[in-house]
Each structure stands twice: as structure tokens, then as C-alpha cells.
Design a protein around this motif. Sequence first.
Motif, PDB file in Angstrom:
ATOM      1  N   LYS A 130      -3.684   1.817 -10.355  1.00 45.73           N
ATOM      2  CA  LYS A 130      -4.803   0.886 -10.206  1.00 45.73           C
ATOM      3  C   LYS A 130      -5.764   0.890 -11.390  1.00 45.73           C
ATOM      4  CE  LYS A 130      -3.382  -0.429  -6.228  1.00 45.73           C
ATOM      5  NZ  LYS A 130      -2.868  -1.761  -5.998  1.00 45.73           N
ATOM      6  N   ASN A 190     -10.874   3.327   0.235  1.00 41.88           N
ATOM      7  CA  ASN A 190      -9.432   3.321   0.031  1.00 41.88           C
ATOM      8  C   ASN A 190      -8.791   4.019   1.223  1.00 41.88           C
ATOM      9  OD1 ASN A 190      -8.748   2.105  -2.681  1.00 41.88           O
ATOM     10  ND2 ASN A 190     -10.346   3.532  -3.302  1.00 41.88           N
ATOM     11  N   LYS A 199      -9.190  -0.551  -3.546  1.00 39.29           N
ATOM     12  CA  LYS A 199      -7.953  -0.928  -4.246  1.00 39.29           C
ATOM     13  C   LYS A 199      -6.699  -0.572  -3.449  1.00 39.29           C
ATOM     14  CE  LYS A 199      -9.926  -2.228  -8.156  1.00 39.29           C
ATOM     15  NZ  LYS A 199      -9.912  -3.584  -8.618  1.00 39.29           N
ATOM     16  N   PHE A 232       0.797  -1.219   0.000  1.00 37.82           N
ATOM     17  CA  PHE A 232       0.000   0.000   0.000  1.00 37.82           C
ATOM     18  C   PHE A 232       0.835   1.276   0.000  1.00 37.82           C
ATOM     19  CE2 PHE A 232      -2.687  -3.249   1.914  1.00 37.82           C
ATOM     20  CZ  PHE A 232      -3.774  -3.156   1.080  1.00 37.82           C
ATOM     21  N   ILE A 283      -5.771   2.429  -2.571  1.00 37.00           N
ATOM     22  CA  ILE A 283      -5.217   3.675  -3.094  1.00 37.00           C
ATOM     23  C   ILE A 283      -4.959   4.648  -1.942  1.00 37.00           C
ATOM     24  CG2 ILE A 283      -5.676   5.675  -4.580  1.00 37.00           C
ATOM     25  CD1 ILE A 283      -7.502   3.742  -6.228  1.00 37.00           C
ATOM     26  N   SER A 326       0.471   3.177  -3.553  1.00 41.55           N
ATOM     27  CA  SER A 326      -0.712   2.805  -4.316  1.00 41.55           C
ATOM     28  C   SER A 326      -1.409   4.057  -4.822  1.00 41.55           C
ATOM     29  CB  SER A 326      -1.653   1.961  -3.458  1.00 41.55           C
ATOM     30  OG  SER A 326      -1.030   0.749  -3.130  1.00 41.55           O
TER      31      SER A 326
END
Length: 157
Positions: free
Chosen positions: A26, A64, A41, A18, A43, A21
Motif C-alpha cells: 500500500k 485497517n 487501506k 483484502f 491492510i 493486503s
Amino acid sequence: MFIDISAKYLFKKNYSLFMNSTLSSKIEKTNQTYSIRATSKGITKIDLVPPKFLHCSVLFISHNSIHTLRNIDQFRCLTRLMAEYNNICWLKDLEPLKNITNLYELRLEGNPVCRIPLWDFYVIELCKNLILLNGKVVRRKVKFKEGAESYETKGDS
């Protein structure tokens, strides 16, 4: 055979997943450019995305770990933004929303910023064309020349 599953090892492995990210990392393999779904995801940052995504109208970035909406204004055609359950804490992190003039629906539920008193008034002032905020119809105070006041719902005739 010994397998190292110490807490330090697990932390390093999970943290690296992570750490960087970004939104662009993504969505880079998706062909969908009108409506982008990047929910859950991992993010952490909205970075600059490839040009093919800039005409996105609907963006789903809920669930996220996003801390700020910096760079969200690269999506000039955005009409709907779903950014629920992230880590947006401060009003200043919402400031880029003022540059998205077509935004009519915004969802921020579950972000710490929603616990700040009158945060919704701040957002309504930033987003002049907002119709729905967290699923509720936006009502704006209208002043008449004589000083009388009334409330209107955006979109009323």
C-alpha cells in the motif's frame, strides 16, 4: 445477458481485495518516507517494507484490519504510531513495541486489546519513553530510596 452477482461471487471478489493486503503493497508508490499515511487501506499485515521507509518517524495505520504489530519494530526511528481501529486483540501482539525506543506517542483506541483490564499499564511498561497513550499524558510511579512514592509525568523536569 446474465450477470452473476451471487453472494459467493461477491464474497470471492471482496475477499481477494483484502486477502494479502500488506503495508508494503500500500505504500510502495509513495515518495513520502518520513511520515507514512496508510489509513483505511484494507491492510491486514505489517510486512517487511523497502529500506527507503525504514527511517519513518510517524506512521498512520488506523482503520485497517491489522491483527498484530509484528514487524513494527523495523521502524527503529518511529516516534508516533497511530494504529486506532484495527483488530489487535492480544497483549502479545503489542510486544514488538518494546523495541521502538523513541516512541513517545501511541494511539490504539478502538482495538479489542483496549478492553483487556490494565492493558495500558502493560503498554506503558513496554514503551519506556511513551508520553502520550490514546491522547492522554502518561504518568509513571517513581519510588524514592526511603520508600516514598510520587507520580511524574514523562517530560517533567
